[in-house]
Every structure is written in C-alpha cells, then in structure tokens.
Motif scaffolding. Structure first.
Motif, PDB file in Angstrom:
ATOM      1  N   GLU A 196       0.839  -1.207   0.000  1.00 41.82           N
ATOM      2  CA  GLU A 196       0.000   0.000   0.000  1.00 41.82           C
ATOM      3  C   GLU A 196       0.871   1.253   0.000  1.00 41.82           C
ATOM      4  O   GLU A 196       0.564   2.228  -0.668  1.00 41.82           O
ATOM      5  CB  GLU A 196      -0.924   0.013   1.217  1.00 41.82           C
ATOM      6  CG  GLU A 196      -2.090  -0.935   1.092  1.00 41.82           C
ATOM      7  CD  GLU A 196      -3.024  -0.565  -0.048  1.00 41.82           C
ATOM      8  OE1 GLU A 196      -3.282   0.634  -0.262  1.00 41.82           O
ATOM      9  OE2 GLU A 196      -3.491  -1.484  -0.736  1.00 41.82           O
ATOM     10  N   GLN A 197       1.984   1.216   0.727  1.00 41.98           N
ATOM     11  CA  GLN A 197       2.888   2.367   0.792  1.00 41.98           C
ATOM     12  C   GLN A 197       3.497   2.636  -0.584  1.00 41.98           C
ATOM     13  O   GLN A 197       3.588   3.786  -1.010  1.00 41.98           O
ATOM     14  CB  GLN A 197       3.987   2.120   1.822  1.00 41.98           C
ATOM     15  CG  GLN A 197       4.918   3.304   1.991  1.00 41.98           C
ATOM     16  CD  GLN A 197       5.999   3.042   3.032  1.00 41.98           C
ATOM     17  OE1 GLN A 197       6.113   1.938   3.563  1.00 41.98           O
ATOM     18  NE2 GLN A 197       6.782   4.044   3.326  1.00 41.98           N
ATOM     19  N   ASP A 198       3.911   1.577  -1.302  1.00 43.02           N
ATOM     20  CA  ASP A 198       4.451   1.738  -2.655  1.00 43.02           C
ATOM     21  C   ASP A 198       3.418   2.403  -3.562  1.00 43.02           C
ATOM     22  O   ASP A 198       3.737   3.299  -4.328  1.00 43.02           O
ATOM     23  CB  ASP A 198       4.840   0.386  -3.268  1.00 43.02           C
ATOM     24  CG  ASP A 198       6.016  -0.265  -2.574  1.00 43.02           C
ATOM     25  OD1 ASP A 198       6.822   0.454  -1.940  1.00 43.02           O
ATOM     26  OD2 ASP A 198       6.121  -1.500  -2.666  1.00 43.02           O
ATOM     27  N   ARG A 199       2.168   1.950  -3.468  1.00 41.90           N
ATOM     28  CA  ARG A 199       1.097   2.500  -4.303  1.00 41.90           C
ATOM     29  C   ARG A 199       0.848   3.969  -3.984  1.00 41.90           C
ATOM     30  O   ARG A 199       0.674   4.783  -4.865  1.00 41.90           O
ATOM     31  CB  ARG A 199      -0.187   1.696  -4.138  1.00 41.90           C
ATOM     32  CG  ARG A 199      -0.153   0.389  -4.843  1.00 41.90           C
ATOM     33  CD  ARG A 199      -1.544  -0.258  -4.850  1.00 41.90           C
ATOM     34  NE  ARG A 199      -1.377  -1.664  -5.114  1.00 41.90           N
ATOM     35  CZ  ARG A 199      -1.464  -2.630  -4.220  1.00 41.90           C
ATOM     36  NH1 ARG A 199      -1.765  -2.363  -2.977  1.00 41.90           N
ATOM     37  NH2 ARG A 199      -1.292  -3.883  -4.558  1.00 41.90           N
ATOM     38  N   ASP A 200       0.831   4.282  -2.678  1.00 42.87           N
ATOM     39  CA  ASP A 200       0.601   5.662  -2.264  1.00 42.87           C
ATOM     40  C   ASP A 200       1.702   6.584  -2.778  1.00 42.87           C
ATOM     41  O   ASP A 200       1.434   7.687  -3.250  1.00 42.87           O
ATOM     42  CB  ASP A 200       0.518   5.768  -0.736  1.00 42.87           C
ATOM     43  CG  ASP A 200      -0.725   5.099  -0.179  1.00 42.87           C
ATOM     44  OD1 ASP A 200      -1.671   4.822  -0.963  1.00 42.87           O
ATOM     45  OD2 ASP A 200      -0.745   4.839   1.037  1.00 42.87           O
ATOM     46  N   GLN A 201       2.959   6.144  -2.708  1.00 40.25           N
ATOM     47  CA  GLN A 201       4.077   6.947  -3.207  1.00 40.25           C
ATOM     48  C   GLN A 201       3.967   7.140  -4.712  1.00 40.25           C
ATOM     49  O   GLN A 201       4.218   8.213  -5.226  1.00 40.25           O
ATOM     50  CB  GLN A 201       5.413   6.283  -2.862  1.00 40.25           C
ATOM     51  CG  GLN A 201       5.765   6.379  -1.407  1.00 40.25           C
ATOM     52  CD  GLN A 201       7.043   5.630  -1.068  1.00 40.25           C
ATOM     53  OE1 GLN A 201       7.585   4.886  -1.881  1.00 40.25           O
ATOM     54  NE2 GLN A 201       7.529   5.834   0.138  1.00 40.25           N
ATOM     55  N   ARG A 202       3.571   6.096  -5.426  1.00 43.21           N
ATOM     56  CA  ARG A 202       3.428   6.186  -6.876  1.00 43.21           C
ATOM     57  C   ARG A 202       2.336   7.181  -7.250  1.00 43.21           C
ATOM     58  O   ARG A 202       2.507   8.011  -8.131  1.00 43.21           O
ATOM     59  CB  ARG A 202       3.124   4.808  -7.459  1.00 43.21           C
ATOM     60  CG  ARG A 202       3.162   4.788  -8.948  1.00 43.21           C
ATOM     61  CD  ARG A 202       2.981   3.372  -9.459  1.00 43.21           C
ATOM     62  NE  ARG A 202       1.998   3.456 -10.509  1.00 43.21           N
ATOM     63  CZ  ARG A 202       0.969   2.684 -10.651  1.00 43.21           C
ATOM     64  NH1 ARG A 202       0.757   1.711  -9.828  1.00 43.21           N
ATOM     65  NH2 ARG A 202       0.126   2.844 -11.635  1.00 43.21           N
ATOM     66  N   VAL A 203       1.223   7.128  -6.553  1.00 41.89           N
ATOM     67  CA  VAL A 203       0.115   8.046  -6.828  1.00 41.89           C
ATOM     68  C   VAL A 203       0.517   9.475  -6.525  1.00 41.89           C
ATOM     69  O   VAL A 203       0.241  10.385  -7.301  1.00 41.89           O
ATOM     70  CB  VAL A 203      -1.142   7.627  -6.020  1.00 41.89           C
ATOM     71  CG1 VAL A 203      -2.203   8.708  -6.076  1.00 41.89           C
ATOM     72  CG2 VAL A 203      -1.679   6.309  -6.543  1.00 41.89           C
ATOM     73  N   SER A 204       1.231   9.719  -5.408  1.00 40.95           N
ATOM     74  CA  SER A 204       1.621  11.086  -5.072  1.00 40.95           C
ATOM     75  C   SER A 204       2.639  11.627  -6.077  1.00 40.95           C
ATOM     76  O   SER A 204       2.583  12.786  -6.443  1.00 40.95           O
ATOM     77  CB  SER A 204       2.154  11.171  -3.643  1.00 40.95           C
ATOM     78  OG  SER A 204       3.487  10.790  -3.541  1.00 40.95           O
ATOM     79  N   LYS A 205       3.545  10.790  -6.562  1.00 42.33           N
ATOM     80  CA  LYS A 205       4.516  11.235  -7.571  1.00 42.33           C
ATOM     81  C   LYS A 205       3.801  11.584  -8.873  1.00 42.33           C
ATOM     82  O   LYS A 205       4.131  12.548  -9.544  1.00 42.33           O
ATOM     83  CB  LYS A 205       5.573  10.156  -7.832  1.00 42.33           C
ATOM     84  CG  LYS A 205       6.597  10.043  -6.738  1.00 42.33           C
ATOM     85  CD  LYS A 205       7.616   8.979  -7.049  1.00 42.33           C
ATOM     86  CE  LYS A 205       8.589   8.791  -5.907  1.00 42.33           C
ATOM     87  NZ  LYS A 205       9.539   7.728  -6.157  1.00 42.33           N
ATOM     88  N   GLN A 206       2.800  10.786  -9.256  1.00 39.53           N
ATOM     89  CA  GLN A 206       2.055  11.061 -10.486  1.00 39.53           C
ATOM     90  C   GLN A 206       1.282  12.361 -10.359  1.00 39.53           C
ATOM     91  O   GLN A 206       1.240  13.155 -11.285  1.00 39.53           O
ATOM     92  CB  GLN A 206       1.099   9.910 -10.794  1.00 39.53           C
ATOM     93  CG  GLN A 206       1.785   8.665 -11.281  1.00 39.53           C
ATOM     94  CD  GLN A 206       0.831   7.505 -11.461  1.00 39.53           C
ATOM     95  OE1 GLN A 206      -0.274   7.502 -10.938  1.00 39.53           O
ATOM     96  NE2 GLN A 206       1.273   6.503 -12.199  1.00 39.53           N
ATOM     97  N   SER A 207       0.676  12.623  -9.202  1.00 37.63           N
ATOM     98  CA  SER A 207      -0.097  13.855  -9.057  1.00 37.63           C
ATOM     99  C   SER A 207       0.809  15.073  -9.004  1.00 37.63           C
ATOM    100  O   SER A 207       0.471  16.123  -9.491  1.00 37.63           O
ATOM    101  CB  SER A 207      -1.041  13.805  -7.865  1.00 37.63           C
ATOM    102  OG  SER A 207      -0.431  13.324  -6.720  1.00 37.63           O
TER     103      SER A 207
END
Length: 86
Positions: free
Chosen positions: A70-81
């Motif tokens: 979940e942490q990996d996904r959250d970091q990926r989403v924040s980098k994309q935004s």
C-alpha cells in the motif's frame, strides 16, 4: 518488442531486440519496470535473465514476484499527481 504475462509464479515481462545493447539499456529497463508498476508489481528484487535466441535476437526476461505494498502505491500516486500539477 515487450510482452507481459501474469503467471502463477508472478508477473513476467519479456523484452526482445536486435542488439544486446538495446535490451540491456536504461530505456528498456525503465519501460519494463513501468509496465510492472502499472500492473501493481514491486520492481525491487525482480529476477532477470538474458537470452540469445539466434543471431541478432536478444531477450531480457524479468520476473516480478511480489505485489506492491500500500505504501508503494501511495508513493506512486503522489509522484504522479505532483508531475501533473507542475
């Protein structure tokens, strides 16, 4: 050419090219890792094998065996935004 398949053992990405330099390049690795991430697979600890099928045909097989946390996904989403707001 890049092909990706989900298997019982994980997620397999196969990149082929006409030169060893092409399948070993940073660009190829970036594309392979991006495909894995988009499918929810963690790129750390992937297994890589290089093959030469015949003259001027090289293959790089990458097996991703762990799903993103979940942490990996959250970091990926924040980098994309962040990238889209700039």
């Amino acid at each position: 050419m890049t092909l990706a398949t989900e298997t019982a053992g994980g997620f397999l990405v196969r990149a082929t090219g006409t030169s060893l330099g092409a399948v070993e390049s940073e660009g190829c690795r970036t594309v392979v890792e991006q495909i894995a991430r988009e499918q929810g697979w963690a790129v750390d600890g992937s297994q890589v094998e290089r093959l030469r099928a015949r003259e001027n045909e090289y293959t790089r097989l990458c097996l991703f065996q762990e799903r993103m946390t979940e942490q990996d996904r959250d970091q990926r989403v924040s980098k994309q935004s962040e990238a889209t707001t700039q």
